[in-house]
Scaffold this motif. Structure first.
Motif, PDB file in Angstrom:
ATOM      1  N   ARG A  50      20.304  -6.566 -12.109  1.00 45.46           N
ATOM      2  CA  ARG A  50      21.712  -6.937 -12.227  1.00 45.46           C
ATOM      3  C   ARG A  50      22.020  -7.693 -13.521  1.00 45.46           C
ATOM      4  O   ARG A  50      23.101  -7.551 -14.088  1.00 45.46           O
ATOM      5  CB  ARG A  50      22.134  -7.801 -11.028  1.00 45.46           C
ATOM      6  CG  ARG A  50      22.352  -6.995  -9.754  1.00 45.46           C
ATOM      7  CD  ARG A  50      22.971  -7.890  -8.694  1.00 45.46           C
ATOM      8  NE  ARG A  50      23.292  -7.132  -7.480  1.00 45.46           N
ATOM      9  CZ  ARG A  50      24.401  -6.441  -7.314  1.00 45.46           C
ATOM     10  NH1 ARG A  50      25.298  -6.361  -8.272  1.00 45.46           N
ATOM     11  NH2 ARG A  50      24.634  -5.801  -6.179  1.00 45.46           N
TER      12      ARG A  50
ATOM     13  N   LYS B 119      22.708  -4.473   2.602  1.00 40.82           N
ATOM     14  CA  LYS B 119      23.792  -5.246   2.000  1.00 40.82           C
ATOM     15  C   LYS B 119      23.265  -6.175   0.902  1.00 40.82           C
ATOM     16  O   LYS B 119      23.981  -6.545  -0.028  1.00 40.82           O
ATOM     17  CB  LYS B 119      24.521  -6.066   3.067  1.00 40.82           C
ATOM     18  CG  LYS B 119      25.449  -5.257   3.952  1.00 40.82           C
ATOM     19  CD  LYS B 119      26.726  -4.880   3.220  1.00 40.82           C
ATOM     20  CE  LYS B 119      27.760  -4.307   4.169  1.00 40.82           C
ATOM     21  NZ  LYS B 119      29.017  -3.950   3.489  1.00 40.82           N
TER      22      LYS B 119
ATOM     23  N   LEU C 215      23.075  -3.844  -2.215  1.00 39.18           N
ATOM     24  CA  LEU C 215      24.413  -3.600  -2.765  1.00 39.18           C
ATOM     25  C   LEU C 215      25.440  -4.307  -1.875  1.00 39.18           C
ATOM     26  O   LEU C 215      25.977  -3.711  -0.945  1.00 39.18           O
ATOM     27  CB  LEU C 215      24.720  -2.102  -2.808  1.00 39.18           C
ATOM     28  CG  LEU C 215      24.007  -1.253  -3.859  1.00 39.18           C
ATOM     29  CD1 LEU C 215      24.320   0.223  -3.657  1.00 39.18           C
ATOM     30  CD2 LEU C 215      24.427  -1.679  -5.263  1.00 39.18           C
ATOM     31  N   PRO C 216      25.707  -5.582  -2.155  1.00 36.60           N
ATOM     32  CA  PRO C 216      26.630  -6.336  -1.291  1.00 36.60           C
ATOM     33  C   PRO C 216      28.015  -5.706  -1.191  1.00 36.60           C
ATOM     34  O   PRO C 216      28.700  -5.863  -0.188  1.00 36.60           O
ATOM     35  CB  PRO C 216      26.697  -7.707  -1.981  1.00 36.60           C
ATOM     36  CG  PRO C 216      25.457  -7.800  -2.787  1.00 36.60           C
ATOM     37  CD  PRO C 216      25.150  -6.408  -3.236  1.00 36.60           C
ATOM     38  N   GLU C 217      28.423  -5.002  -2.247  1.00 38.92           N
ATOM     39  CA  GLU C 217      29.764  -4.421  -2.257  1.00 38.92           C
ATOM     40  C   GLU C 217      29.861  -3.122  -1.462  1.00 38.92           C
ATOM     41  O   GLU C 217      30.954  -2.593  -1.240  1.00 38.92           O
ATOM     42  CB  GLU C 217      30.214  -4.158  -3.696  1.00 38.92           C
ATOM     43  CG  GLU C 217      29.380  -3.116  -4.449  1.00 38.92           C
ATOM     44  CD  GLU C 217      28.182  -3.687  -5.171  1.00 38.92           C
ATOM     45  OE1 GLU C 217      27.799  -3.131  -6.212  1.00 38.92           O
ATOM     46  OE2 GLU C 217      27.623  -4.693  -4.699  1.00 38.92           O
TER      47      GLU C 217
ATOM     48  N   LYS D  50      29.942  -0.399   1.529  1.00 41.15           N
ATOM     49  CA  LYS D  50      30.343  -0.309   2.921  1.00 41.15           C
ATOM     50  C   LYS D  50      29.145   0.149   3.758  1.00 41.15           C
ATOM     51  O   LYS D  50      28.167   0.669   3.218  1.00 41.15           O
ATOM     52  CB  LYS D  50      31.519   0.651   3.077  1.00 41.15           C
ATOM     53  CG  LYS D  50      32.783   0.158   2.380  1.00 41.15           C
ATOM     54  CD  LYS D  50      33.957   1.092   2.619  1.00 41.15           C
ATOM     55  CE  LYS D  50      35.225   0.513   1.991  1.00 41.15           C
ATOM     56  NZ  LYS D  50      36.411   1.357   2.252  1.00 41.15           N
TER      57      LYS D  50
ATOM     58  N   ASP E 189      32.515   0.501   8.879  1.00 44.82           N
ATOM     59  CA  ASP E 189      33.516   0.617   7.821  1.00 44.82           C
ATOM     60  C   ASP E 189      34.010   2.057   7.708  1.00 44.82           C
ATOM     61  O   ASP E 189      33.346   2.997   8.162  1.00 44.82           O
ATOM     62  CB  ASP E 189      32.926   0.180   6.471  1.00 44.82           C
ATOM     63  CG  ASP E 189      32.523  -1.281   6.465  1.00 44.82           C
ATOM     64  OD1 ASP E 189      33.174  -2.064   7.189  1.00 44.82           O
ATOM     65  OD2 ASP E 189      31.570  -1.639   5.748  1.00 44.82           O
TER      66      ASP E 189
ATOM     67  N   GLY F  40      33.588   3.632  -4.851  1.00 45.52           N
ATOM     68  CA  GLY F  40      32.680   2.606  -4.368  1.00 45.52           C
ATOM     69  C   GLY F  40      31.494   3.197  -3.625  1.00 45.52           C
ATOM     70  O   GLY F  40      31.383   4.413  -3.436  1.00 45.52           O
ATOM     71  N   TYR F  41      30.599   2.312  -3.198  1.00 42.61           N
ATOM     72  CA  TYR F  41      29.376   2.731  -2.523  1.00 42.61           C
ATOM     73  C   TYR F  41      29.474   2.538  -1.016  1.00 42.61           C
ATOM     74  O   TYR F  41      30.209   1.678  -0.524  1.00 42.61           O
ATOM     75  CB  TYR F  41      28.180   1.925  -3.042  1.00 42.61           C
ATOM     76  CG  TYR F  41      27.754   2.292  -4.437  1.00 42.61           C
ATOM     77  CD1 TYR F  41      26.972   3.418  -4.666  1.00 42.61           C
ATOM     78  CD2 TYR F  41      28.130   1.509  -5.528  1.00 42.61           C
ATOM     79  CE1 TYR F  41      26.572   3.768  -5.946  1.00 42.61           C
ATOM     80  CE2 TYR F  41      27.733   1.841  -6.818  1.00 42.61           C
ATOM     81  CZ  TYR F  41      26.959   2.973  -7.015  1.00 42.61           C
ATOM     82  OH  TYR F  41      26.571   3.306  -8.282  1.00 42.61           O
TER      83      TYR F  41
END
Length: 296
Positions: free
Chosen positions: A10, A103, A106-108, A110, A119, A125-126
């Motif tokens: 990151r 998560k 990739l915290p973002e 779904k 979700d 988005g992912y």
């Protein structure tokens, strides 16, 4: 899971394009790790108790000689069924474990899983699509034909997929555009025609009204192909098509978590995956599926 390594990914300077590539590659590796770790959790919590209960029940049936004994045994069976249901709560715990681990990668992203609420997919988005145990009945019956399936979507397109078969210790993995692999060995679909094909199928057991139609489709294939098989795990059937062990798989109704990873595996191995009438698959709802090599 090597979170320090992910932190390094990151903070390293990437362009937007190479950052996506780095995330997807890292996610695929950690998805493989989590699948193996999760399987160990579920195996320890369910299989031992269910196997012991089933063995004891079978022995007890043989000793029944009176109605009172039969009634008492039935009450015992009911208690065992409740125990089995309680054990299957571990299924939800497994999904939760996977969600927590994914998560962190990739915290973002779904999260869409078979168990409970989840979700909704979006056009960007992912999103992770997960089946903690594909082939649940097989697992409960100790039939050794179940798998953990995890896919990563970007928008509404699968970009990474992992299916883990704990019984054979096989990890099937793919990243879009980079091929499909089984335990690190590249896979390719077979080049056999239908006349020499092994046809795999699912019977859509949760939609029994489709069974007659399933048999009609199966009958057509039965008389044209080499042989047919039903495993009870769509994820593993798709893996076997990707690996060239079978030439075709179909089912009249599957959910996105059943096929999300397997679809990518087949396509990256050179195969074709559509609905039964040749349309693109949707990750938004249940659908029919037809996966095959590029000869049939």
């Amino acid at each position: 899971v090597n979170w320090t390594a992910w932190d390094n990914v990151r903070v390293t300077q990437y362009t937007a394009e190479t950052m996506d590539e780095a995330m997807i590659n890292f996610a695929k590796d950690e998805m493989m790790f989590l699948a193996v770790e999760a399987e160990e959790l579920i195996a320890s919590k369910i299989q031992a108790s269910l196997a012991a209960g089933m063995e004891a029940s079978a022995a007890a049936i043989e000793k029944v000689t009176t109605w009172a004994e039969a009634e008492a045994l039935w009450n015992t069976f009911k208690a065992q069924i409740e125990e089995a249901k309680a054990s299957l709560e571990a299924y939800a715990a497994l999904q939760e474990k996977l969600e927590q681990g994914l998560k962190k990668i990739l915290p973002e992203a779904k999260f869409i899983g078979e168990e409970g609420s989840h979700d909704e997919l979006s056009d960007d988005g992912y999103a992770f699509i997960v089946d903690p145990i594909d082939g649940t009945t097989n697992f409960v019956k100790d039939y050794h034909m179940s798998a953990i399936s995890v896919a990563l979507l970007k928008g509404k397109e699968a970009v990474a997929g992992v299916v883990y078969n704990p019984y054979l210790d096989e990890i099937f993995s793919a990243i879009k555009g980079q091929g499909a692999f089984c335990n690190g060995k590249k896979m390719n679909v077979s080049s056999q025609p239908l006349s020499n094909a092994l046809v795999l199928f699912g019977s859509s057991p949760y939609d029994k009204e489709l069974f007659t139609q399933t048999l009609e489709v199966l009958s057509d294939y039965f008389y044209q192909a080499l042989d047919i098989r039903r495993s009870g795990s769509a994820a593993l059937d798709l893996c076997n098509v990707a690996a060239g062990r079978a030439e075709l798989f179909f089912e009249l109704q599957v959910s996105p978590w059943d096929f999300a990873a397997g679809k990518l595996l087949v396509e990256e191995a050179g195969g074709v995956v559509t609905t039964l009438d040749g349309k693109p698959l949707s990750f938004d709802s249940k659908t029919s599926i037809l996966a095959k090599n590029n000869v049939i």
